[in-house]
Design a protein around this motif. Structure first.
Motif, PDB file in Angstrom:
ATOM      1  N   ARG A   1      -3.825  10.780   1.801  1.00 12.30           N
ATOM      2  CA  ARG A   1      -3.424   9.535   2.478  1.00 12.30           C
ATOM      3  C   ARG A   1      -3.776   8.317   1.629  1.00 12.30           C
ATOM      4  O   ARG A   1      -3.006   7.344   1.578  1.00 12.30           O
ATOM      5  CB  ARG A   1      -4.105   9.444   3.851  1.00 12.30           C
ATOM      6  CG  ARG A   1      -3.474  10.352   4.892  1.00 12.30           C
ATOM      7  CD  ARG A   1      -3.959  10.007   6.287  1.00 12.30           C
ATOM      8  NE  ARG A   1      -5.386  10.294   6.457  1.00 12.30           N
ATOM      9  CZ  ARG A   1      -5.861  11.465   6.844  1.00 12.30           C
ATOM     10  NH1 ARG A   1      -5.038  12.465   7.094  1.00 12.30           N
ATOM     11  NH2 ARG A   1      -7.157  11.639   6.998  1.00 12.30           N
ATOM     12  N   LYS A   2      -4.914   8.363   0.951  1.00  8.96           N
ATOM     13  CA  LYS A   2      -5.304   7.248   0.091  1.00  8.96           C
ATOM     14  C   LYS A   2      -4.291   7.085  -1.054  1.00  8.96           C
ATOM     15  O   LYS A   2      -3.898   5.964  -1.399  1.00  8.96           O
ATOM     16  CB  LYS A   2      -6.712   7.486  -0.459  1.00  8.96           C
ATOM     17  CG  LYS A   2      -7.241   6.363  -1.335  1.00  8.96           C
ATOM     18  CD  LYS A   2      -8.621   6.703  -1.873  1.00  8.96           C
ATOM     19  CE  LYS A   2      -9.687   6.511  -0.823  1.00  8.96           C
ATOM     20  NZ  LYS A   2      -9.980   5.064  -0.580  1.00  8.96           N
TER      21      LYS A   2
ATOM     22  N   ASP B   1      -1.036   5.657   0.401  1.00  8.44           N
ATOM     23  CA  ASP B   1      -1.166   4.226   0.685  1.00  8.44           C
ATOM     24  C   ASP B   1      -1.017   3.395  -0.586  1.00  8.44           C
ATOM     25  O   ASP B   1      -0.373   2.332  -0.582  1.00  8.44           O
ATOM     26  CB  ASP B   1      -2.522   3.935   1.331  1.00  8.44           C
ATOM     27  CG  ASP B   1      -2.613   4.449   2.756  1.00  8.44           C
ATOM     28  OD1 ASP B   1      -1.563   4.777   3.339  1.00  8.44           O
ATOM     29  OD2 ASP B   1      -3.750   4.565   3.265  1.00  8.44           O
TER      30      ASP B   1
ATOM     31  N   GLY C   1       2.916   3.789   0.765  1.00  6.44           N
ATOM     32  CA  GLY C   1       2.965   4.461   2.052  1.00  6.44           C
ATOM     33  C   GLY C   1       3.473   5.889   2.002  1.00  6.44           C
ATOM     34  O   GLY C   1       3.349   6.628   2.980  1.00  6.44           O
TER      35      GLY C   1
END
Length: 438
Positions: free
Chosen positions: A291-292, A295, A299
């Motif tokens: 997820r990092k 992002d 996204g």
């Protein structure tokens, strides 16, 4: 572990025969080549072979019959998803050893085995050859891949678990020929020695998961996890080792040993809640890291070409077992990312992973025309990369550093947008994605 053990005892003046059933590995060793990457081990082996103290064989009879001490160092992988330990290799090896060994030998189990395995091995040997005067000793290893020789020759401590004083004394005397009187030798019962190994790894696992949770908190409150680690690590009651944040623990020992300890505790009606929590944090860590990365890439990683530096679970080894880097690559591919990867040592060992990623011959070749750079293993040579050259090579000036290899100011000065673990970036250098550049 077995090759390092044999090489170090031979270098200390003992006569050693290393036995393995893999004929290809033995053939490599006879040619002076190593089947593993371990700094300094090749030179040590070549010297001991030339001096006639070290030999290799696929035949048990070649080294077992006249041996005074037999070390069992075979693997003990997980048997399944429930964390149980597969003792097949250990028990088979012990049976083969018992068939060949002479009287009065000592069998030393260095393989990491659940508590009570030494008792089971002793019973097995009595059933196979009741006439043998054979003792089983537990002697767990505490070697770090990449620093195994130093750890063996200058250990923090040596743990010897024995039920017979004579067998204990044999192993103590063997080690005292190699280490000075300043190295503590902890003599215990066999079961206690077996538990010491698991307890040590579980404690280190807890430290890793703890600092990773602190890193997450630091990002939320604009603190710096490296200063936090320094501030608590200088306390002699805590110590600085294993307080480096990252994508979680991996390797051949920590994951399986943690699960095996939990299985042992459950079998005896105990719940190790701290160890359970540490494992839970680690299991979630790789998903958090994906997820990092997403992002930082606007996204999503779908359709993005990501340059990945580092695939081994730590620097200084070619070991990919349970590597968080490999797990993260698999997850990124599942999310639609295209991966180009480079690792200084692991490229010949990628196996199935080679089918999922494009391989680069150099770090700079890996970065060329990638949408973002992701660092997953902190090999020292990565810290010396030319960031201006990387900036010019990337399609998007985005670096996701999951090992805190670079200083935020250093990356910002190169014009790169930067995400790391538990540290606030230099203002203006936060990882940003430009849709116009896609």
């Amino acid at each position: 572990m077995g090759l390092v053990t044999g090489a170090c005892f031979a270098a200390s003046g003992h006569q050693v025969v290393c036995i393995d059933m893999d004929a290809a590995k033995i053939a490599l060793l006879h040619q002076g080549k190593l089947p593993i990457y371990e700094p300094g081990l090749d030179r040590m082996i070549v010297r001991s072979v030339e001096e006639g103290r070290l030999d290799f064989s696929t035949e048990y009879a070649a080294g077992i019959g006249d041996a005074e001490v037999v070390f069992v160092t075979v693997g003990t992988p997980m048997a399944g998803q429930d964390g149980r330990t597969d003792l097949t290799y250990v028990l088979n090896a012990v049976a083969d050893v018992a068939a060949c060994m002479g009287d009065h030998a000592v069998i030393v189990i260095k393989s990491t085995v659940p508590v009570g395995t030494g008792d089971e091995i002793a019973r097995k040997i009595r059933l196979l050859r009741s006439e043998l005067d054979c003792a089983v000793v537990s002697n767990p290893e505490f070697l770090r891949e990449g620093a195994a020789i130093a750890d063996f020759m200058q250990p923090d401590r040596i743990v010897i678990g024995a039920e017979e004083a004579a067998a204990r004394d044999v192993v103590v005397k063997l080690y005292r020929t190699m280490v000075g009187q300043d190295v503590p030798i902890v003599c215990t019962g066999r079961r206690t020695a077996e538990l010491i190994k698991y307890a040590a790894n579980a404690y280190l696992v807890a430290k890793i998961s703890f600092i990773n949770e602190m890193a997450d908190l630091c990002e939320s409150i604009e603190a710096d996890v490296e200063d936090v680690a320094l501030g608590i690590g200088l306390d002699h009651r805590i110590g600085s080792a294993f307080l480096k944040p990252g994508p979680g623990y991996g390797g051949s020992c920590f994951p399986k040993d943690t699960q095996a300890l939990l299985v042992t505790a459950e079998a005896h009606g105990r719940h190790l809640r701290i160890v359970e929590a540490a494992a839970t944090v680690n299991n979630a860590r790789r998903h958090d890291m994906v997820r990092k990365i997403a992002d930082a890439c606007g996204g999503t990683v779908d359709g993005k070409m990501l340059a990945v530096l580092g695939l081994t679970f730590k620097p200084g080894t070619d070991d990919l077992r349970e590597s968080p880097a490999v797990a993260i690559v698999h997850l990124l591919v599942a999310e639609g990312a295209r991966i180009r990867a480079f690792d200084p040592a692991a490229m010949p060992r990628l196996g199935d992973l080679a089918g999922e990623v494009t391989l680069a011959e150099t770090a700079y070749g890996c970065v060329q025309d990638a949408d973002a750079l992701v660092i997953l293993t902190d090999w020292p040579e990565f810290a010396g990369l030319d960031l201006l050259r990387i900036r010019k090579s990337l399609r998007q000036p985005v670096v996701v550093d999951l090992r805190n290899v670079f200083a935020p100011k250093q990356v910002a000065e190169a014009g790169l947008f930067y995400t790391s673990i538990g540290r606030m970036p230099v203002r203006g250098s936060e990882a940003r994605w430009s849709a116009a550049a896609e």
